[in-house]
Enzyme design. Structure first.
Site, PDB file in Angstrom:
ATOM      1  N   ARG A  26     -44.718   8.046   5.481  1.00 57.31           N
ATOM      2  CA  ARG A  26     -44.305   7.613   6.813  1.00 57.31           C
ATOM      3  C   ARG A  26     -45.375   6.721   7.451  1.00 57.31           C
ATOM      4  NH1 ARG A  26     -43.047  12.578   9.876  1.00 57.31           N
ATOM      5  NH2 ARG A  26     -41.524  13.074   8.273  1.00 57.31           N
ATOM      6  N   ARG A  30     -43.404   5.588  13.989  1.00 64.00           N
ATOM      7  CA  ARG A  30     -43.480   5.567  15.449  1.00 64.00           C
ATOM      8  C   ARG A  30     -44.878   5.748  16.017  1.00 64.00           C
ATOM      9  NH1 ARG A  30     -38.878   9.883  16.768  1.00 64.00           N
ATOM     10  NH2 ARG A  30     -39.600  10.673  14.743  1.00 64.00           N
ATOM     11  N   ARG A  39     -38.908  -2.077  16.433  1.00 63.06           N
ATOM     12  CA  ARG A  39     -37.706  -1.254  16.538  1.00 63.06           C
ATOM     13  C   ARG A  39     -36.981  -1.507  17.860  1.00 63.06           C
ATOM     14  NH1 ARG A  39     -37.135   5.236  15.299  1.00 63.06           N
ATOM     15  NH2 ARG A  39     -35.288   5.622  16.578  1.00 63.06           N
ATOM     16  N   ASP A  76     -34.599   4.696   4.660  1.00 60.04           N
ATOM     17  CA  ASP A  76     -34.381   6.115   4.950  1.00 60.04           C
ATOM     18  C   ASP A  76     -33.706   6.750   3.749  1.00 60.04           C
ATOM     19  OD1 ASP A  76     -32.569   8.470   6.252  1.00 60.04           O
ATOM     20  OD2 ASP A  76     -34.329   8.089   7.487  1.00 60.04           O
ATOM     21  N   TYR A 153     -28.449  17.560   3.791  1.00 58.79           N
ATOM     22  CA  TYR A 153     -27.939  16.824   4.958  1.00 58.79           C
ATOM     23  C   TYR A 153     -26.428  16.622   4.868  1.00 58.79           C
ATOM     24  CZ  TYR A 153     -32.764  15.772   6.242  1.00 58.79           C
ATOM     25  OH  TYR A 153     -34.082  15.879   6.613  1.00 58.79           O
TER      26      TYR A 153
END
Length: 356
Positions: A26, A30, A39, A76, A153
């Site tokens: 990652r 962010r 973004r 992703d 998921y």
């Protein structure tokens, strides 16, 4: 053509390196202000991930800022089930949500391996754009989620704390879960091969939730399908070996079994002792990891101390290979300066260790 800095690839192949290479799960995310700006410009996470030029921009941001030894494709893991028509959306405060969770026999039987270029061409195009813009500075890592992690998921319909729905299926209708996992494995194999053909120079399989399985069930429902993928991957492209990394969070119990899959490197979370892990696999594979991401919330002295501890724990490289990484992804609230300190310490201290 080998990258100008191929230290990461040499470590994965357990060849001599002058220092311990470093990349971070990652690493484009962010915690970086430049990522947040990009973004915001694109309007959403999915819009960013599906725009090859923007995905390239954020992929390169941490490499440019920190001098890392590898770039990793910005994407992703849920792009694959999204391409199966399950209707992926990211909901503020909830994370990923699928409009069509796979919870019935009919839904399982309707699953299919998507055409990669048709439905995921934006990913392979991003790989090509990134390779061009990297200009051969460092290697590019491609990736996918593991079949079991994707299934979590898909069956739960989004994130879960207890995985009750998929575990109910696993125990009561294992045939259905095996069907999902087989489709996922074939899709992931095709997806990773497409990334390799587009220019990815190493690939990682993220088995984020494999560690939630009981012993015996991990081997049957996760490891088996990761091995199926490893067996089906393109292992050489443009005359160079394409190494494969397996990372199971919480997978320390199964290191020997993971090392026997044919993968080149096993990623470790922060709960695993590197010295014991290395003794367990006997330098048959490289090891990647495994600093606790929370260390990056500490002061500079502590960050440098813990970085040295990880390097010392692996020990002399010898016939082994070590890629420094976190035991999981960077927390979004991490101070970017903490990452700079970490990179500086890993590079400088490991040079001293390798020269000794």
């Amino acid at each position: 053509m080998k990258p100008i800095n191929d230290t990461f690839l040499r470590a994965l192949k357990r060849e001599h390196t002058d220092y311990t290479p470093l990349w971070l799960m990652r690493q484009a995310g962010r915690y970086l202000p430049e990522y947040n700006a990009t973004r915001a410009r694109l309007g959403s996470f999915l819009a960013l991930a599906k725009c090859p030029e923007a995905a390239c921009e954020v992929t390169l941001q941490p490499v440019d800022r920190y001098g890392l030894d590898a770039a990793i494709l910005f994407s992703d893991i849920l792009t694959v089930p999204d391409a199966m028509g399950l209707g992926l959306n990211f909901v503020a405060g909830e994370g990923p949500v699928f409009a069509k969770p796979v919870q019935s026999e009919e839904a399982v039987n309707a699953l299919y391996v998507p055409d990669i270029e048709d439905s995921l061409g934006y990913v392979t195009e991003a790989v090509r754009v990134i390779r061009r813009e990297l200009n051969n500075r460092v290697p590019l890592i491609g990736f996918s989620g593991s079949p079991f992690t994707l299934a979590c998921y898909m069956v739960e319909g989004g994130s879960s704390k207890d995985f009750a729905t998929i575990k109910k299926m696993m125990y009561s209708r294992p045939d259905l879960l095996h069907r999902i996992l087989d489709v996922n494995a074939r899709a992931v194999t095709a997806y990773l091969n497409a990334q390799i053909q587009a220019g990815a120079q190493a690939v990682q399989i993220f088995d984020t939730w494999g560690g939630a399985l009981a012993d015996g069930y991990f081997e049957e429902f996760s490891l088996k399908y990761m091995k199926q993928i490893v067996d089906g991957l393109i292992r050489e492209n443009d005359g160079e070996k394409v190494p494969v990394i397996l990372f199971t969070k919480g997978g320390g119990l199964w290191l020997k079994e993971m090392a026997a899959t044919g993968a080149d490197c096993i990623g470790l979370d922060w709960t695993v002792n590197l010295t014991k892990a290395r003794a367990c696999v006997q330098d048959t594979v490289a090891l990647q990891g495994n600093l606790d991401p929370a260390v990056l919330f500490a002061d500079e002295t502590s960050i440098r101390r813990e970085a040295r501890r990880v390097i010392d724990s692996f020990g002399k490289v010898g016939n082994g290979g070590h890629v420094f990484n976190l035991g999981h992804g960077i927390n979004q609230h991490t101070d970017p300066e903490a990452v700079r300190i970490l990179v500086d310490e890993v590079h400088n201290y490991s040079r001293q260790m390798h020269a000794a």
